[in-house]
Enzyme design. Structure first.
Site, mmCIF file in Angstrom:
data_model
loop_
_atom_site.group_PDB
_atom_site.id
_atom_site.type_symbol
_atom_site.label_atom_id
_atom_site.label_comp_id
_atom_site.label_asym_id
_atom_site.label_seq_id
_atom_site.Cartn_x
_atom_site.Cartn_y
_atom_site.Cartn_z
ATOM 1 N N LYS A 83 43.007 21.140 19.148
ATOM 2 C CA LYS A 83 44.213 21.840 18.655
ATOM 3 C C LYS A 83 45.482 21.081 19.038
ATOM 4 O O LYS A 83 46.363 20.875 18.229
ATOM 5 C CB LYS A 83 44.325 23.254 19.260
ATOM 6 C CG LYS A 83 43.216 24.196 18.903
ATOM 7 C CD LYS A 83 43.502 25.591 19.469
ATOM 8 C CE LYS A 83 43.522 25.685 20.976
ATOM 9 N NZ LYS A 83 42.236 25.515 21.647
ATOM 10 N N ARG A 87 45.892 34.581 21.473
ATOM 11 C CA ARG A 87 44.527 34.393 21.960
ATOM 12 C C ARG A 87 43.792 35.705 22.119
ATOM 13 O O ARG A 87 42.621 35.716 22.504
ATOM 14 C CB ARG A 87 44.622 33.731 23.324
ATOM 15 C CG ARG A 87 43.828 32.471 23.502
ATOM 16 C CD ARG A 87 44.132 32.005 24.903
ATOM 17 N NE ARG A 87 43.398 30.892 25.356
ATOM 18 C CZ ARG A 87 43.857 29.644 25.352
ATOM 19 N NH1 ARG A 87 45.020 29.372 24.818
ATOM 20 N NH2 ARG A 87 43.134 28.694 25.872
ATOM 21 N N ARG A 110 38.781 14.965 28.753
ATOM 22 C CA ARG A 110 40.242 15.070 28.571
ATOM 23 C C ARG A 110 41.012 14.550 29.781
ATOM 24 O O ARG A 110 40.626 14.800 30.926
ATOM 25 C CB ARG A 110 40.637 16.532 28.357
ATOM 26 C CG ARG A 110 40.188 17.050 27.036
ATOM 27 C CD ARG A 110 41.018 18.189 26.576
ATOM 28 N NE ARG A 110 40.809 19.401 27.351
ATOM 29 C CZ ARG A 110 40.984 20.622 26.842
ATOM 30 N NH1 ARG A 110 41.380 20.769 25.601
ATOM 31 N NH2 ARG A 110 40.791 21.673 27.583
ATOM 32 N N ARG A 123 42.703 17.941 34.162
ATOM 33 C CA ARG A 123 43.091 19.333 34.405
ATOM 34 C C ARG A 123 42.106 19.993 35.352
ATOM 35 O O ARG A 123 40.896 19.788 35.239
ATOM 36 C CB ARG A 123 43.097 20.104 33.079
ATOM 37 C CG ARG A 123 44.343 19.885 32.270
ATOM 38 C CD ARG A 123 44.225 20.430 30.872
ATOM 39 N NE ARG A 123 43.655 21.779 30.769
ATOM 40 C CZ ARG A 123 43.590 22.453 29.631
ATOM 41 N NH1 ARG A 123 44.044 21.912 28.516
ATOM 42 N NH2 ARG A 123 43.066 23.657 29.594
ATOM 43 N N ARG A 161 35.474 29.270 29.824
ATOM 44 C CA ARG A 161 36.534 29.363 28.818
ATOM 45 C C ARG A 161 35.942 29.516 27.423
ATOM 46 O O ARG A 161 36.471 30.238 26.585
ATOM 47 C CB ARG A 161 37.453 28.151 28.903
ATOM 48 C CG ARG A 161 38.435 28.353 30.039
ATOM 49 C CD ARG A 161 39.218 27.140 30.454
ATOM 50 N NE ARG A 161 39.628 26.264 29.410
ATOM 51 C CZ ARG A 161 39.582 24.920 29.511
ATOM 52 N NH1 ARG A 161 39.134 24.360 30.602
ATOM 53 N NH2 ARG A 161 40.007 24.188 28.535
HETATM 54 N N1 LIG Z 1 47.850 32.910 24.825
HETATM 55 C C1 LIG Z 1 47.312 32.906 26.066
HETATM 56 N N2 LIG Z 1 46.912 34.070 26.638
HETATM 57 C C2 LIG Z 1 46.397 34.100 27.876
HETATM 58 N N3 LIG Z 1 46.190 33.004 28.639
HETATM 59 C C3 LIG Z 1 46.573 31.802 28.114
HETATM 60 C C4 LIG Z 1 47.157 31.694 26.813
HETATM 61 N N4 LIG Z 1 47.432 30.391 26.574
HETATM 62 C C5 LIG Z 1 47.043 29.706 27.652
HETATM 63 N N5 LIG Z 1 46.523 30.553 28.596
HETATM 64 C C6 LIG Z 1 45.997 30.171 29.928
HETATM 65 O O1 LIG Z 1 46.134 28.761 30.102
HETATM 66 C C7 LIG Z 1 44.848 28.124 30.181
HETATM 67 C C8 LIG Z 1 44.895 26.785 29.498
HETATM 68 O O2 LIG Z 1 45.191 26.973 28.129
HETATM 69 P P1 LIG Z 1 44.966 25.815 27.032
HETATM 70 O O3 LIG Z 1 45.609 24.560 27.499
HETATM 71 O O4 LIG Z 1 45.393 26.375 25.722
HETATM 72 O O5 LIG Z 1 43.413 25.613 27.119
HETATM 73 P P2 LIG Z 1 42.226 25.313 26.104
HETATM 74 O O6 LIG Z 1 41.910 23.905 26.342
HETATM 75 O O7 LIG Z 1 41.198 26.245 26.667
HETATM 76 O O8 LIG Z 1 42.570 25.611 24.693
HETATM 77 C C9 LIG Z 1 43.884 29.127 29.575
HETATM 78 O O9 LIG Z 1 42.558 28.968 30.047
HETATM 79 C C10 LIG Z 1 44.506 30.450 30.041
HETATM 80 O O10 LIG Z 1 44.228 30.700 31.407
#
Ligand SMILES: Nc1ncnc2c1ncn2[C@@H]1O[C@H](COP(=O)(O)OP(=O)(O)O)[C@@H](O)[C@H]1O
Length: 278
Positions: free
Chosen positions: A58, A135, A169, A213, A224
């Site tokens: 994404k 989300r 990553r 990360r 996740r």
């Molecule tokens: N819209 C959201 N609602 C709740 N938690 C979020 C949201 N966006 C990000 N997070 C938190 O930040 C973390 C990292 O998000 P992100 O970088 O988007 O990860 P991913 O690689 O899982 O898509 C998530 O695992 C969550 O803990």
């Protein structure tokens, strides 16, 4: 909940209402909105959302489209990580949640997102490509109450490569750009074609500053993915019912997928025009 109220106030100039009823309409509307009739400039108020499981890409595709369209790429994961790095009052609480692969509360997310949107508005930004938000169904419902999303792109990739992609990553600790050191070669099986994805390596000035990360460990990535199925997958249905969901199966790495994505979005000619102008 003052920040949430701010996000919910539909008076902001970045929030515009457009009436679109189907995905096809949304995609062709994008195409007409790109041109000012002189074949050049664009109107930068796209309000798009990128959905997809962790590791699908994404961030990569949202960021490329944001440069192409001239709208900000707003990733709530980045907002959460910035807040963590700032060592502010929320840091400890956030670190615990994020490092377990759990979702942060809607209130915190709306707070961070409101602040980001307001800061962008003050700088004259308009439109956005949201990545990692909404989300949950509740986040999608609230977003739907405050503004009209033009298009939701749901990126899909065969599941067996997702964990491997997440583990590969890396982020440049200085500029924040994302890379991937994994070299993926998934075999053809059960009628599915094989898939190769070359690593996305950093330029030399980022190479020595790469970090992983804390939530990209195998155990947390699996959690996740599980949470995505439980909480975020229903968001796909929410936008499908609104006729705004465009499903896009990634055929491979960036060289194969990027042109196909532009084609699906009717943006392929736009990119050619832009590079001719540049
Ligand atoms: N819209 C959201 N609602 C709740 N938690 C979020 C949201 N966006 C990000 N997070 C938190 O930040 C973390 C990292 O998000 P992100 O970088 O988007 O990860 P991913 O690689 O899982 O898509 C998530 O695992 C969550 O803990």
């Amino acid at each position: 909940m003052a920040a949430l109220t701010r996000l919910m106030k539909p008076t902001s100039t970045i929030i515009t209402r457009r009436s679109l009823s189907t995905t096809t309409a949304a995609v062709s509307d994008i195409q007409s909105s790109l041109s000012d009739g002189k074949g050049g400039s664009s109107r930068n108020n796209f309000q798009w959302v990128f959905l997809g499981v962790p590791g699908v890409g994404k961030g990569t595709y949202a960021s490329r489209l944001s440069s192409l369209l001239g709208v900000p790429h707003i990733a709530t994961g980045d907002l959460v990580r910035n807040e963590l790095a700032s060592k502010g009052p929320l840091s400890n609480q956030l670190a615990e949640i994020v490092n377990q692969g759990k979702l942060v509360s809607d209130e915190i997310i709306f707070n961070l997102l409101s602040k980001r949107l307001e800061a962008g508005e003050a700088k004259g930004e308009s439109g956005f490509i949201l990545d990692g938000f909404p989300r949950t169904i509740r986040q999608a419902e609230i977003l739907n109450e405050v503004t009209e999303i033009d298009l939701v792109v749901n990126l899909k990739l065969r599941e067996d490569v997702l964990v491997e992609k997440c583990l590969g990553r890396r982020i440049c600790s200085e500029c924040g750009k994302g890379f991937n050191v994994a070299s993926i070669n998934a075999k053809a099986e059960n009628g599915r074609p094989g898939m190769s994805m070359a690593p996305l390596l950093p330029p030399s000035h980022c190479a020595s500053k790469l970090v992983t990360r804390a939530d990209d460990t195998e155990e947390v990535v699996k959690e996740r993915l599980r949470i995505y199925q439980e909480k975020s997958q229903p968001v796909e249905g929410f936008y499908r019912d609104l006729g705004k969901l465009m499903e896009f199966d990634l055929p491979g790495g960036i060289p194969e997928s990027w042109p196909k994505l532009l084609e699906a979005l009717n943006l392929d000619e736009y990119e050619v025009k832009r590079s001719a102008v540049a």
